[in-house]
Motif scaffolding. Structure first.
Motif, PDB file in Angstrom:
ATOM      1  N   ALA A 187       0.832  -1.209   0.000  1.00 39.42           N
ATOM      2  CA  ALA A 187       0.000   0.000   0.000  1.00 39.42           C
ATOM      3  C   ALA A 187       0.864   1.256   0.000  1.00 39.42           C
ATOM      4  CB  ALA A 187      -0.910   0.011   1.221  1.00 39.42           C
ATOM      5  N   LYS A 188       0.367   2.277  -0.664  1.00 38.28           N
ATOM      6  CA  LYS A 188       0.962   3.609  -0.594  1.00 38.28           C
ATOM      7  C   LYS A 188       0.109   4.441   0.360  1.00 38.28           C
ATOM      8  CE  LYS A 188       2.291   7.604  -3.425  1.00 38.28           C
ATOM      9  NZ  LYS A 188       2.293   8.178  -4.803  1.00 38.28           N
ATOM     10  N   ILE A 189       0.729   5.003   1.392  1.00 35.67           N
ATOM     11  CA  ILE A 189       0.007   5.803   2.383  1.00 35.67           C
ATOM     12  C   ILE A 189       0.629   7.191   2.431  1.00 35.67           C
ATOM     13  CG2 ILE A 189      -0.716   6.011   4.795  1.00 35.67           C
ATOM     14  CD1 ILE A 189      -0.519   2.992   5.048  1.00 35.67           C
TER      15      ILE A 189
ATOM     16  N   LYS B 130      -9.134   2.951  -3.422  1.00 38.31           N
ATOM     17  CA  LYS B 130      -8.640   4.234  -2.922  1.00 38.31           C
ATOM     18  C   LYS B 130      -9.373   4.533  -1.624  1.00 38.31           C
ATOM     19  CE  LYS B 130      -7.538   5.747  -7.588  1.00 38.31           C
ATOM     20  NZ  LYS B 130      -7.705   4.365  -8.102  1.00 38.31           N
TER      21      LYS B 130
ATOM     22  N   TYR C 237      -9.609   6.667   1.955  1.00 37.75           N
ATOM     23  CA  TYR C 237      -9.197   7.859   2.698  1.00 37.75           C
ATOM     24  C   TYR C 237      -9.577   7.679   4.163  1.00 37.75           C
ATOM     25  CZ  TYR C 237      -7.967  12.631   3.783  1.00 37.75           C
ATOM     26  OH  TYR C 237      -7.341  13.728   4.324  1.00 37.75           O
TER      27      TYR C 237
ATOM     28  N   LEU D 266      -1.369   4.150  11.180  1.00 43.17           N
ATOM     29  CA  LEU D 266      -1.934   3.312  10.129  1.00 43.17           C
ATOM     30  C   LEU D 266      -0.952   2.226   9.710  1.00 43.17           C
ATOM     31  CD1 LEU D 266      -3.563   6.009   7.807  1.00 43.17           C
ATOM     32  CD2 LEU D 266      -4.589   4.818   9.749  1.00 43.17           C
TER      33      LEU D 266
ATOM     34  N   ARG E 177       2.866   1.774  10.593  1.00 37.03           N
ATOM     35  CA  ARG E 177       3.941   2.607  10.036  1.00 37.03           C
ATOM     36  C   ARG E 177       4.143   3.881  10.859  1.00 37.03           C
ATOM     37  NH1 ARG E 177       3.006   2.645   3.458  1.00 37.03           N
ATOM     38  NH2 ARG E 177       2.558   0.418   3.205  1.00 37.03           N
TER      39      ARG E 177
ATOM     40  N   ALA F 242       3.135   7.070   9.186  1.00 38.93           N
ATOM     41  CA  ALA F 242       1.699   7.227   8.933  1.00 38.93           C
ATOM     42  C   ALA F 242       0.961   7.384  10.262  1.00 38.93           C
ATOM     43  CB  ALA F 242       1.159   6.039   8.153  1.00 38.93           C
TER      44      ALA F 242
ATOM     45  N   ALA G   3      -5.339  10.616   5.544  1.00 37.83           N
ATOM     46  CA  ALA G   3      -4.323   9.921   4.758  1.00 37.83           C
ATOM     47  C   ALA G   3      -4.958   9.272   3.536  1.00 37.83           C
ATOM     48  CB  ALA G   3      -3.611   8.861   5.590  1.00 37.83           C
TER      49      ALA G   3
ATOM     50  N   VAL H 121      -4.791   6.302   1.101  1.00 36.73           N
ATOM     51  CA  VAL H 121      -4.275   4.934   1.062  1.00 36.73           C
ATOM     52  C   VAL H 121      -4.648   4.353  -0.299  1.00 36.73           C
ATOM     53  CG1 VAL H 121      -4.271   2.666   2.151  1.00 36.73           C
ATOM     54  CG2 VAL H 121      -4.629   4.726   3.555  1.00 36.73           C
ATOM     55  N   SER H 122      -3.657   4.034  -1.108  1.00 39.04           N
ATOM     56  CA  SER H 122      -3.911   3.508  -2.448  1.00 39.04           C
ATOM     57  C   SER H 122      -3.114   2.227  -2.668  1.00 39.04           C
ATOM     58  CB  SER H 122      -3.553   4.555  -3.512  1.00 39.04           C
ATOM     59  OG  SER H 122      -2.204   4.948  -3.401  1.00 39.04           O
TER      60      SER H 122
ATOM     61  N   LEU I  89      -6.661  -2.933   6.714  1.00 38.65           N
ATOM     62  CA  LEU I  89      -5.954  -1.727   7.114  1.00 38.65           C
ATOM     63  C   LEU I  89      -6.090  -1.589   8.625  1.00 38.65           C
ATOM     64  CD1 LEU I  89      -4.468   0.937   6.467  1.00 38.65           C
ATOM     65  CD2 LEU I  89      -6.727   1.987   6.141  1.00 38.65           C
TER      66      LEU I  89
END
Length: 286
Positions: A8-10, A226, A228, A243, A246, A249, A257, A259-260, A268
């Motif tokens: 995941a990208k946060i 996606k 949020y 989150l 991390r 995060a 944040a 999150v994608s 999550l």
């Protein structure tokens, strides 16, 4: 799956970076471009178009105004907000979807569709109302205008994430009968004309709750969701969350944040790491 949800990208969205407008009677923070605040980088995220955190003074508010082709919902954090359909007079007999004084735990939902007008005002004599105003882009234009109002219990939110909104069971090709029945894919939630879920929880300090991306088969789009996450400003700065385990995060009150890169079925994890319980809102979209 790793604890850190490594695929995941946060990207945090800090409270201080949001758009802000103080009109005296209204103090509003904008996560996305709204009114006089315009930031091309923050136009939308999936179907999510508006996330405003608003405080409205007593005896003031939003007089009758139109909406069209948007799914709009208000999540009450404290105080009271009165929703009134423009076709009703103050003392008219009506269902709670047409006239309703919302308080903490209440969610009022509007499908703007072909066009609707309503007012949202704080009619209390002394108390400010604090709420989230959220807009999503519908999967079709020209839908029949509708209202829904439901109450979601705080005790349930202290046990885990509660699904507040889920897609209309009839989907994009819903029949008029299915539109009228307004059955959501997740029982007990409010139906929306979008591939979007909204969840909310109140996480005690030191505890971790998990949001399941996409719910249990509740969405059509299952890859690259996606999501949020927003932490409203409710505890005077004492609430904080982490989150997916991390340290980059960690969100303070007012932060959110993006999150994608997550998929339906991913979990999550949201850990409450502040001094006070954290009220968390998740918007999980295609």
């Amino acid at each position: 799956m790793s604890k850190a949800l490594s695929h995941a990208k946060i990207v945090p969205r800090r409270s201080s970076e949001r758009g802000h407008a103080n009109h005296g009677w209204l103090n509003s923070y904008h996560t996305f471009s709204f009114a006089n605040y315009y930031e091309p980088k923050f136009e939308s995220f999936g179907a999510l178009r508006v996330l405003n955190e608003d405080r409205v003074d007593p005896q003031s508010g939003f007089p009758t105004h139109p909406h069209r082709d948007a799914e709009i919902f208000s999540y009450i954090l404290s105080g009271e907000l009165t929703h009134r359909d423009s076709m009703l007079k103050n003392n008219a007999q009506a269902s709670k979807d047409d006239f309703y004084r919302m308080r903490r735990g209440d969610v009022q939902f509007t499908t703007g569709g072909k066009g609707v007008a309503h007012s949202e005002e704080n009619e209390h004599d002394t108390e400010t109302v604090h709420f989230l105003q959220i807009w999503a882009l519908p999967w079709a234009r020209g839908l029949p205008p509708t209202y829904h109002t439901s109450t979601f219990d705080d005790d349930a939110k202290r046990s885990g994430f509660v699904t507040i909104i889920s897609p209309l069971k009839g989907g994009v090709r819903a029949t008029p009968e299915e539109e009228k029945a307004a059955v959501p894919l997740v029982k007990g939630s409010i139906p929306i004309h979008a591939d979007l879920l909204m969840g909310a929880s109140i996480i005690p300090p030191g505890q971790t709750f998990a949001w399941k991306i996409g719910g249990d088969g509740a969405v059509k789009s299952t890859s690259d969701r996606k999501t949020y996450v927003h932490l409203p400003m409710t505890k005077g700065g004492k609430a904080k969350i982490r989150l997916a385990g991390r340290d980059d995060a960690i969100l303070s009150e007012g932060d959110g944040a993006f999150v994608s890169g997550v998929n339906a079925g991913d979990e999550l994890r949201v850990e409450s790491v502040g001094e006070a319980e954290a009220e968390v809102v998740v918007l999980d979209s295609n």
